[in-house]
Design a protein around this motif. Structure first.
Motif, mmCIF file in Angstrom:
data_model
loop_
_atom_site.group_PDB
_atom_site.id
_atom_site.type_symbol
_atom_site.label_atom_id
_atom_site.label_comp_id
_atom_site.label_asym_id
_atom_site.label_seq_id
_atom_site.Cartn_x
_atom_site.Cartn_y
_atom_site.Cartn_z
ATOM 1 N N LEU A 285 0.862 -1.149 0.026
ATOM 2 C CA LEU A 285 -0.091 0.081 0.069
ATOM 3 C C LEU A 285 1.018 1.098 -0.042
ATOM 4 N N LEU A 286 2.303 1.180 -0.142
ATOM 5 C CA LEU A 286 2.829 2.213 -0.069
ATOM 6 C C LEU A 286 2.589 3.279 -0.964
ATOM 7 N N ASP A 287 2.492 3.175 -2.044
ATOM 8 C CA ASP A 287 2.020 4.092 -3.438
ATOM 9 C C ASP A 287 0.928 4.769 -2.945
ATOM 10 N N LYS A 288 -0.124 3.942 -2.411
ATOM 11 C CA LYS A 288 -1.408 4.490 -1.923
ATOM 12 C C LYS A 288 -1.156 5.610 -0.992
ATOM 13 N N ILE A 289 -0.300 5.125 -0.066
ATOM 14 C CA ILE A 289 0.072 6.054 1.235
ATOM 15 C C ILE A 289 0.520 7.371 0.695
ATOM 16 N N LYS A 290 1.619 7.059 -0.253
ATOM 17 C CA LYS A 290 2.284 8.287 -0.791
ATOM 18 C C LYS A 290 1.255 9.129 -1.508
ATOM 19 N N ASN A 291 0.494 8.773 -2.213
ATOM 20 C CA ASN A 291 -0.629 9.722 -2.975
ATOM 21 C C ASN A 291 -1.512 10.310 -2.064
ATOM 22 N N ASN A 292 -2.088 9.600 -0.817
ATOM 23 C CA ASN A 292 -2.970 9.990 -0.033
ATOM 24 C C ASN A 292 -2.369 11.047 0.800
ATOM 25 N N CYS A 293 -1.155 10.985 1.059
ATOM 26 C CA CYS A 293 -0.575 12.037 1.813
ATOM 27 C C CYS A 293 -0.531 13.347 1.187
ATOM 28 N N LYS A 294 -0.558 13.464 -0.138
ATOM 29 C CA LYS A 294 -1.006 14.665 -0.717
ATOM 30 C C LYS A 294 -2.435 15.630 -0.307
ATOM 31 N N ASN A 295 -3.000 14.676 0.164
ATOM 32 C CA ASN A 295 -4.235 15.327 0.419
ATOM 33 C C ASN A 295 -4.131 16.016 1.952
ATOM 34 N N TYR A 296 -3.171 15.973 2.703
ATOM 35 C CA TYR A 296 -3.149 16.518 3.875
ATOM 36 C C TYR A 296 -1.886 17.246 4.029
ATOM 37 N N LEU A 297 -1.009 17.454 3.072
ATOM 38 C CA LEU A 297 0.176 18.241 2.999
ATOM 39 C C LEU A 297 0.336 19.376 2.059
ATOM 40 N N ALA A 298 0.920 20.484 2.543
ATOM 41 C CA ALA A 298 1.089 21.605 1.468
ATOM 42 C C ALA A 298 1.876 21.088 0.502
ATOM 43 N N ASN A 299 1.371 21.559 -0.671
ATOM 44 C CA ASN A 299 1.958 21.061 -2.097
ATOM 45 C C ASN A 299 3.456 21.331 -2.065
ATOM 46 N N ASN A 300 4.149 22.347 -1.264
ATOM 47 C CA ASN A 300 5.478 22.627 -1.466
ATOM 48 C C ASN A 300 6.102 22.056 -0.209
ATOM 49 N N ILE A 301 5.741 21.523 0.772
ATOM 50 C CA ILE A 301 6.331 20.801 2.001
ATOM 51 C C ILE A 301 6.031 19.434 2.232
ATOM 52 N N ILE A 302 6.417 18.763 1.265
ATOM 53 C CA ILE A 302 6.308 17.390 1.216
ATOM 54 C C ILE A 302 7.469 16.492 1.457
ATOM 55 N N PRO A 303 7.590 15.683 2.725
ATOM 56 C CA PRO A 303 8.927 14.988 2.888
ATOM 57 C C PRO A 303 8.936 13.874 1.727
ATOM 58 N N GLU A 304 10.061 13.436 1.496
ATOM 59 C CA GLU A 304 10.502 12.158 0.571
ATOM 60 C C GLU A 304 9.968 10.901 1.355
ATOM 61 N N ILE A 305 9.304 10.047 1.092
ATOM 62 C CA ILE A 305 8.726 8.969 1.688
ATOM 63 C C ILE A 305 9.499 7.954 1.264
ATOM 64 N N ILE A 306 10.148 6.923 2.036
ATOM 65 C CA ILE A 306 11.180 5.981 1.614
ATOM 66 C C ILE A 306 10.868 4.687 2.477
ATOM 67 N N LEU A 307 11.106 3.603 1.870
ATOM 68 C CA LEU A 307 10.691 2.311 2.496
ATOM 69 C C LEU A 307 11.933 1.853 2.856
ATOM 70 N N SER A 308 11.981 1.350 4.272
ATOM 71 C CA SER A 308 13.179 0.639 5.016
ATOM 72 C C SER A 308 13.338 -0.851 4.159
ATOM 73 N N LYS A 309 14.845 -0.668 3.940
ATOM 74 C CA LYS A 309 14.995 -2.130 3.056
ATOM 75 C C LYS A 309 15.447 -3.157 3.861
ATOM 76 N N ASP A 310 16.054 -2.756 5.034
ATOM 77 C CA ASP A 310 16.564 -3.586 5.975
ATOM 78 C C ASP A 310 16.929 -2.924 7.243
ATOM 79 N N SER A 311 15.722 -3.131 8.115
ATOM 80 C CA SER A 311 15.701 -2.458 9.554
ATOM 81 C C SER A 311 16.725 -3.096 10.588
ATOM 82 N N LYS A 312 16.813 -4.551 10.273
ATOM 83 C CA LYS A 312 17.849 -5.349 11.250
ATOM 84 C C LYS A 312 19.295 -4.572 11.040
#
Length: 347
Positions: free
Chosen positions: A294-321
């Motif tokens: 659901l990561l892509d949907k989360i990223k797209n949905n965040c745009k509904n709540y964030l100012a269009n010029n203040i959006i953090p880069e959302i990154i998926l963790s590859k290896d938390s261990k």
């Protein structure tokens, strides 16, 4: 520093720490180079170097080649006699690493916990390692709120229990213990690993939030302007207790198997809240229970709540261990050669 000028023993520790810091950064240095980089007098540097050699914290590499004048002696950290031991516990396993003063991992293993007895399993590992290695500090990552050598953990606001694992290990082995919240360690470890890849970034200016989803709950490690944010009671990042509208705490919502639509909306809300409060450049999300599909949907949905010029880069963790271990080993190694802290513990 000025407040310490009248305390010779404290200043001695501070100066020793500065010398070891320079040797760590440069790999090796002469007496003159140490004096130049630390601002410590030549006489004091000479005296401290002698003591550090006796204590086996540094070693001499011999004399440099002559450049026409007197040959200078070169010094470096003793990598064989100053080892840090770092642990973190995950489910039924203990992951640990031995690290030298430069942060290089010498040994890295995973051991199964005996009948859910964390303390007994830790002690067996420590006893075995101490037979062959001179451990100067032990780092332990835990899931909970750290309070000196203890930590508190619980899934409800009113059922938190106290555990004294850090205090217990430190008293038994008379070795300093660095206890750190797992999310703080993971956020720090991710940052260190990510900065190695993205060479244009600087740790001092880094603003990042690491959100971690597991069966034990959801939490975050926060780094603002290069510093770990722990809060007054080390409670910062306990996202599971964030109230979400009339649905209860975030923890309850995620534990009740919400629909994908609800999941996306709730996680997007949390990201928006963190963006307003912390304003990070990066929001990293990961963990065993994260719905990665659901990561892509989360990223797209965040745009509904964030100012269009203040959006953090959302990154998926590859290896938390890998990030977790990197964070714990870094904190333990830093503590090992710092000798004394002039301020609250920080990265």
């Amino acid at each position: 520093m000025n407040n310490l000028s009248g305390k010779p023993q404290v200043m001695k520790k501070v100066n020793s720490a500065l010398i070891k810091q320079i040797l760590k950064e440069k790999g090796s240095a002469t007496k003159a180079q140490i004096t130049e980089n630390t601002g410590i007098s030549t006489t004091t540097v000479r005296t401290l170097l002698e003591e550090l050699i006796i204590n086996k914290q540094i070693i001499s590499l011999g004399l440099d080649d002559s450049s026409g004048g007197r040959r200078a002696e070169r010094y470096t950290l003793n990598l064989d006699d100053n080892i840090s031991l770092s642990f973190y516990i995950e489910n039924e396993f203990i992951n640990y690493a031995l690290t030298n003063p430069l942060g290089d991992i010498i040994e890295n293993k995973t051991v199964k916990i005996e009948k859910n007895n964390h303390e007994k399993s830790l002690e067996k590992i420590i006893d075995k390692i101490l037979k062959d290695s001179n451990i100067k500090v032990i780092g332990i990552g835990i899931s909970g709120v750290v309070d000196k050598g203890n930590y508190f953990s619980g899934k409800e606001l009113t059922d938190w229990k106290k555990f004294n694992i850090g205090e217990y290990i430190e008293e038994k082995y008379t070795i300093p213990v660095v206890l750190e919240n797992n999310l703080n360690a993971i956020a720090l470890g991710f940052s260190l690993n990510y900065l190695k890849e993205m060479k244009t970034l600087n740790m001092k200016s880094l603003n990042l939030v690491y959100i971690h989803f597991t069966e034990d709950g959801v939490g975050a490690g926060i780094i603002a302007n290069g510093q770990l944010i722990r809060g007054e009671n080390n409670f910062a990042g306990e996202l599971g207790f964030i109230p979400i509208n009339n649905h209860g705490h975030l923890e309850h919502i995620l534990n009740n198997n919400p629909s994908d639509e609800t999941y996306v909306n709730v996680v997007s809300h949390v990201i928006a809240i963190l963006n307003c409060v912390i304003n990070p450049s990066f929001i990293v999300i990961g963990g065993t229970t994260l719905r990665k599909n659901l990561l892509d949907k989360i990223k797209n949905n965040c745009k509904n709540y964030l100012a269009n010029n203040i959006i953090p880069e959302i990154i998926l963790s590859k290896d938390s261990k890998k990030d977790y271990l990197a964070g714990i080993t870094y904190l333990a190694t830093e503590f090992m050669y710092s000798d004394i802290k002039l301020t609250k513990k920080q990265i």
